[in-house]
Design a protein around this motif. Structure first.
Motif, short mmCIF file in Angstrom:
data_model
loop_
_atom_site.label_atom_id
_atom_site.label_comp_id
_atom_site.label_asym_id
_atom_site.label_seq_id
_atom_site.Cartn_x
_atom_site.Cartn_y
_atom_site.Cartn_z
N THR A 155 -26.63 -12.61 27.99
CA THR A 155 -26.37 -11.39 27.22
C THR A 155 -27.33 -11.37 26.03
OG1 THR A 155 -24.67 -12.42 25.81
CG2 THR A 155 -23.92 -11.37 27.84
N MET A 156 -27.66 -10.16 25.56
CA MET A 156 -28.53 -9.99 24.41
C MET A 156 -27.90 -8.98 23.45
SD MET A 156 -32.33 -9.70 26.16
CE MET A 156 -31.95 -8.11 26.88
N VAL A 158 -28.53 -5.91 20.40
CA VAL A 158 -29.32 -4.68 20.46
C VAL A 158 -30.79 -4.91 20.12
CG1 VAL A 158 -27.37 -3.18 19.98
CG2 VAL A 158 -28.66 -4.14 18.07
N GLU A 159 -31.08 -6.02 19.43
CA GLU A 159 -32.46 -6.33 19.09
C GLU A 159 -33.18 -7.13 20.17
OE1 GLU A 159 -33.81 -5.05 16.48
OE2 GLU A 159 -31.94 -4.19 15.72
N GLY A 160 -32.44 -7.49 21.22
CA GLY A 160 -33.04 -8.26 22.30
C GLY A 160 -32.92 -9.75 22.11
N LYS A 161 -32.12 -10.20 21.14
CA LYS A 161 -31.92 -11.63 20.90
C LYS A 161 -30.82 -12.15 21.81
CE LYS A 161 -30.42 -14.96 17.37
NZ LYS A 161 -31.36 -15.99 17.87
N LEU A 162 -31.09 -13.27 22.49
CA LEU A 162 -30.09 -13.85 23.38
C LEU A 162 -28.85 -14.28 22.59
CD1 LEU A 162 -32.06 -16.16 25.86
CD2 LEU A 162 -30.75 -14.13 26.42
N PRO A 234 -27.65 -2.01 29.78
CA PRO A 234 -27.10 -1.85 28.43
C PRO A 234 -25.66 -1.36 28.48
CG PRO A 234 -28.40 0.08 28.97
CD PRO A 234 -28.47 -0.83 30.19
N MET A 235 -24.81 -1.89 27.59
CA MET A 235 -23.48 -1.35 27.39
C MET A 235 -23.53 -0.49 26.14
SD MET A 235 -19.80 -3.26 26.95
CE MET A 235 -18.31 -2.30 26.69
N TRP A 245 -26.56 -6.09 25.80
CA TRP A 245 -27.20 -6.08 27.12
C TRP A 245 -26.62 -7.23 27.95
CZ3 TRP A 245 -31.27 -2.66 28.44
CH2 TRP A 245 -31.74 -1.87 27.39
N VAL A 246 -26.38 -6.97 29.22
CA VAL A 246 -25.91 -7.99 30.15
C VAL A 246 -26.90 -8.08 31.30
CG1 VAL A 246 -24.04 -8.76 31.66
CG2 VAL A 246 -23.52 -7.50 29.57
N GLY A 247 -27.33 -9.30 31.62
CA GLY A 247 -28.34 -9.42 32.66
C GLY A 247 -28.18 -10.67 33.51
N SER A 248 -28.98 -10.72 34.58
CA SER A 248 -28.99 -11.88 35.47
C SER A 248 -30.39 -12.07 36.02
CB SER A 248 -28.00 -11.68 36.62
OG SER A 248 -28.44 -10.62 37.46
#
Length: 413
Positions: A155-156, A158-162, A234-235, A245-248
């Motif tokens: 997950t990240m 809004v700034e793209g930080k993990l 994005p949520m 953000w949720v990703g895989s």
């Protein structure tokens, strides 16, 4: 009214004990909370007779230790949340009732500065602590499931930080999760030739809040790079602002290499077809694994199909919202007719016809949860998002969200 009558009707859980732990008085609220009668506890030893606890040795009893400290220091002593089970009366079957408490012990001095008695003011926080422990268990199950799937889940902000990376990342890269989350620690595992592309894509999509995917190479703990397909969604809140953000990242090295090798030779086309089938089977297995993950996720989730919004998939958290309802295969309005008057059927129709998602935050929803005809007010944060088929036609709606009723109640208080 007698002074003691005033005390008895104080709307707090208060009990008064002597320095040698014998009960002097207790409020009606205290008696009701603990399920005791005044005549059963007055004059009794507080911890050995009135409220015994066989699970804890007397000398180690945290309540005794707190009272001892209040007597020694002649100051109020505050006791953190503890589990202190209450014995049930014989007419209720005996045994013990699991209870959690917060308490303070206030010494009262006479004119000579000697301890006359100690006032205990307690708060029964059993429901809160059980809910907290249940939530912790749910989150632990969620972490276990994310660690069990073969993908690298992240997950990240809004700034793209993990902000989260599952244990699979550490197992694969050899980089501890805590190091990965520090600064841009994740970048050390990305192939140098792909890193600029990753940064470029993130700089493009993060400000726009768009879904993105790309292929990149990630180094394993042995120093070798493998190709991964990374996707992130994005949520968003009701105003369209990205919350997280949720990703895989899925390992596609074998499939990518296989396709490349087989496409180089027409003589191997039959083998290509066989291997593609195997790759599809693997992908289907992973899809089912992700579906199981969704079923155990700490958010409520369901999939509605068709213009009638019929339930096709429901996870455990969604079932907890409507524990007495039979949902699968039925239309939303059939099982929850109260939603039409509240406008939610119209909103579902709008999402299905336009594809425009709907996000609600802390909204009040009245539900007949137990099929009694009685509506219960819930406060929910959720999203309705259209689902498209291969022809990019809408064929369903995904519902995902949180029950924030408890938080809403705390804000009102």
């Amino acid at each position: 009214m007698h002074t003691l009558d005033f005390f008895n009707h104080v709307p707090e859980n208060i009990i008064i004990v002597t320095p040698d732990m014998h009960v002097l008085a207790a409020t009606e609220t205290y008696l009701e909370t603990t399920g005791r009668r005044r005549e059963d506890i007055l004059g009794k030893h507080f911890l050995l007779e009135a409220f015994p606890n066989s699970e804890v040795p007397y000398e180690e009893n945290p309540v005794k230790l707190s009272i001892d400290k209040a007597i020694e220091t002649r100051q109020v002593d505050y006791l953190d949340v503890i589990r202190y089970d209450i014995a049930k009366p014989a007419e209720e079957g005996g045994g013990y009732s699991e209870r959690y408490w917060e308490a303070s012990h206030t010494p009262v001095l006479d004119e000579a500065g000697q301890i006359r008695y100690i006032i205990q003011n307690t708060h029964d926080v059993t429901e809160r602590e059980k809910a907290r422990r249940e939530q912790a268990m749910t989150e632990e199950k969620f972490r276990f499931l994310t660690d069990a799937v073969p993908q690298l889940i992240f997950t990240m902000d809004v700034e793209g930080k993990l902000t989260y990376m599952n244990k699979r990342w550490a197992d694969y890269t050899g980089i501890p999760v805590e190091d990965t989350l520090q600064g841009n620690g994740w970048e050390q595992a990305i192939h140098p030739d792909d890193l600029q592309l990753v940064r470029k894509r993130m700089n493009e999509v993060l400000p726009r809040g768009e879904e993105f995917q790309l292929e990149l190479r990630i180094r394993n703990k042995y120093g070798m790079y493998r190709w991964f397909l990374t996707k992130s969604l994005p949520m968003k809140d009701e105003n369209g602002n990205t919350l997280l953000w949720v990703g895989s990242s899925s390992d596609v090295q074998d499939a990518k290499q296989l396709v490349q090798e087989l496409l180089e030779s027409n003589e191997q086309m039959s083998e290509l077809a066989d291997q593609v089938q195997k790759a599809y089977t693997k992908a289907e297995v992973e899809r089912r694994t992700l579906e199981r993950l969704i079923m155990k996720a700490p958010v409520f989730f369901c999939i509605l199909r068709g213009p009638e919004h019929r339930y096709e998939l429901i996870n455990e958290k969604y079932k907890q919202l409507l524990p007495q309802k039979e949902l699968l295969g039925k239309a939303v309005e059939e099982v929850l007719p109260e939603l039409r008057e509240q406008g939610f059927i119209h909103i579902l129709d709008e999402v299905y016809s336009t594809g425009k998602e709907y996000v609600a935050e802390g909204i009040s929803v009245n539900l007949d949860r137990y099929n009694t005809g009685e509506l219960e007010e819930m406060h929910l944060t959720f999203i309705y998002q259209a689902i498209y088929d291969e022809q990019h036609q809408i064929n369903g709606i995904m519902v995902c969200g949180y029950d924030v009723t408890e938080q809403a109640g705390e804000k009102r208080d």
